[in-house]
Scaffold this active site. Structure first.
Site, PDB file in Angstrom:
ATOM      1  N   ASN A 109       0.793  -1.222   0.000  1.00 16.12           N
ATOM      2  CA  ASN A 109       0.000   0.000   0.000  1.00 16.12           C
ATOM      3  C   ASN A 109       0.832   1.282   0.000  1.00 16.12           C
ATOM      4  O   ASN A 109       0.423   2.298  -0.550  1.00 16.12           O
ATOM      5  CB  ASN A 109      -0.913  -0.020   1.236  1.00 16.12           C
ATOM      6  CG  ASN A 109      -1.546   1.323   1.529  1.00 16.12           C
ATOM      7  OD1 ASN A 109      -2.569   1.687   0.965  1.00 16.12           O
ATOM      8  ND2 ASN A 109      -0.938   2.072   2.442  1.00 16.12           N
ATOM      9  N   TYR A 177      13.139  15.449 -16.099  1.00 18.69           N
ATOM     10  CA  TYR A 177      12.253  14.917 -15.063  1.00 18.69           C
ATOM     11  C   TYR A 177      10.918  15.647 -15.060  1.00 18.69           C
ATOM     12  O   TYR A 177      10.853  16.875 -15.162  1.00 18.69           O
ATOM     13  CB  TYR A 177      12.905  15.058 -13.682  1.00 18.69           C
ATOM     14  CG  TYR A 177      12.057  14.518 -12.557  1.00 18.69           C
ATOM     15  CD1 TYR A 177      11.944  13.145 -12.346  1.00 18.69           C
ATOM     16  CD2 TYR A 177      11.353  15.381 -11.708  1.00 18.69           C
ATOM     17  CE1 TYR A 177      11.166  12.631 -11.307  1.00 18.69           C
ATOM     18  CE2 TYR A 177      10.581  14.881 -10.670  1.00 18.69           C
ATOM     19  CZ  TYR A 177      10.486  13.509 -10.478  1.00 18.69           C
ATOM     20  OH  TYR A 177       9.713  13.007  -9.454  1.00 18.69           O
TER      21      TYR A 177
END
Length: 318
Positions: A109, A177
């Site tokens: 998770n 990026y």
């Protein structure tokens, strides 16, 4: 029985009448948000939950309600795990293996979203290194603890639509990026990892799936300004069909698909698939449509290639 659940179903509704006594479940990221809610509902139905978190003090405070609501033998044990450090990941996995207690479900998770450019302790781009490689090493190292009939649930996102993985330049060494491209790569990797893990382990009765929890306002969005967040919502709504506008989910609604895919759904239904809103998603192409799963995220050959690349990056074969 999969039940008739959907986007507004909550964890309590999904697990109504389900007894998890005797089950042992690993949930990563139990210091906030979806991880805490996932641990709460599992323990409330009798499961022994092993909650992993980077900051144990924060996790202990955040999970008071998990312990308070635990019933029928359910409980919570906390273990330290920093997914941005393979030293920490391996130490956590080694301790779990040494304890020798099997798992019925592993819910990967924990994660980060849209972070500024940075690198993990091992030099990997932050989102790919944390969201994918950290879990890749952890899950593979504890795979021997996953008994027949167990299941891996990887939390991915509809954000996988922003980008396929880039196996040539995973760390943005040669390409500019962009926060959401990096996020998309890492979330696609979560799906591809489930696809290949499922292929490798289904013969012994261990299955894997990936899920999109939905749009939830949690600490995951800590790096996004309100303006960026609203812009994202506006761009989503601009491309949705009439009557399908984006709306935020509550945390119990967001965690529902994780527990549905891990506990309630039939293994053959969800194995090697991508789930959203408590159902298996259909393949949809394009960046603009939020729903569904992109075909590249389920490509078995792409999944094998990512596995090999991931092994090379972490210096470990599984």
């Amino acid at each position: 029985m999969t039940g008739s659940f959907g986007a507004t179903s909550t964890t309590d509704e999904v697990l109504a009448g389900v007894d998890l006594s005797g089950k042992r479940i690993l949930v990563t990221g139990v210091s906030a948000g979806l991880g805490v809610e996932t641990a709460r509902v599992l323990a409330a139905h009798g499961a022994q939950v092993v909650g992993a978190a980077r900051d144990l003090a924060k996790a202990k405070g955040a999970t008071e309600e998990v312990r308070a609501q635990a019933k029928n033998g359910g409980g919570l044990e906390l273990v330290e795990l920093d997914l941005a450090s393979l030293k920490s990941v391996r130490a956590c996995a080694d301790a779990l293996v040494a304890a020798g207690k099997p798992f019925d479900i592993v819910i990967a998770n924990a994660g980060v979203m849209a972070t500024p450019f940075g690198k993990t302790a091992d030099g990997f781009e932050t989102q790919f290194g944390t969201n994918h490689l950290g879990h890749f090493v952890l899950v593979n190292r504890i795979a021997s603890l996953m008994k027949p009939g167990s299941r891996l649930v990887n939390l991915s996102s509809s954000g996988h639509r922003f980008s396929d993985v880039d196996l040539e330049d995973p760390n943005f060494d040669h390409t500019p990026y962009a926060e959401f491209i990096a996020y998309g790569r890492s979330k696609t990797a979560n799906v591809l990892f489930a696809v290949e893990f499922d292929r490798r382990h289904k013969a012994r009765g261990v299955r894997a799936t990936a899920v999109h929890p939905g749009g939830i306002q949690t600490e995951l969005g800590r790096y996004m300004t309100p303006e960026v967040l609203q812009g994202l919502v506006d761009s989503i709504n601009a491309n949705q069909p009439a009557g399908a506008q984006f709306s935020w989910k509550t945390i119990p609604q967001g965690a529902a698909t994780s527990v549905w895919a891990g506990v309630v759904a039939e293994a053959d239904l969800v194995g090697a698939h991508f789930c959203e809103d408590c159902h298996v998603a259909e393949i949809v192409e394009g960046v603009d449509i939020r729903a569904g799963v992109r075909s590249y995220a389920l490509d078995p050959e792409r999944a094998k290639a990512l596995w090999a690349k991931s092994e090379a990056m972490v210096g470990e074969r599984f």
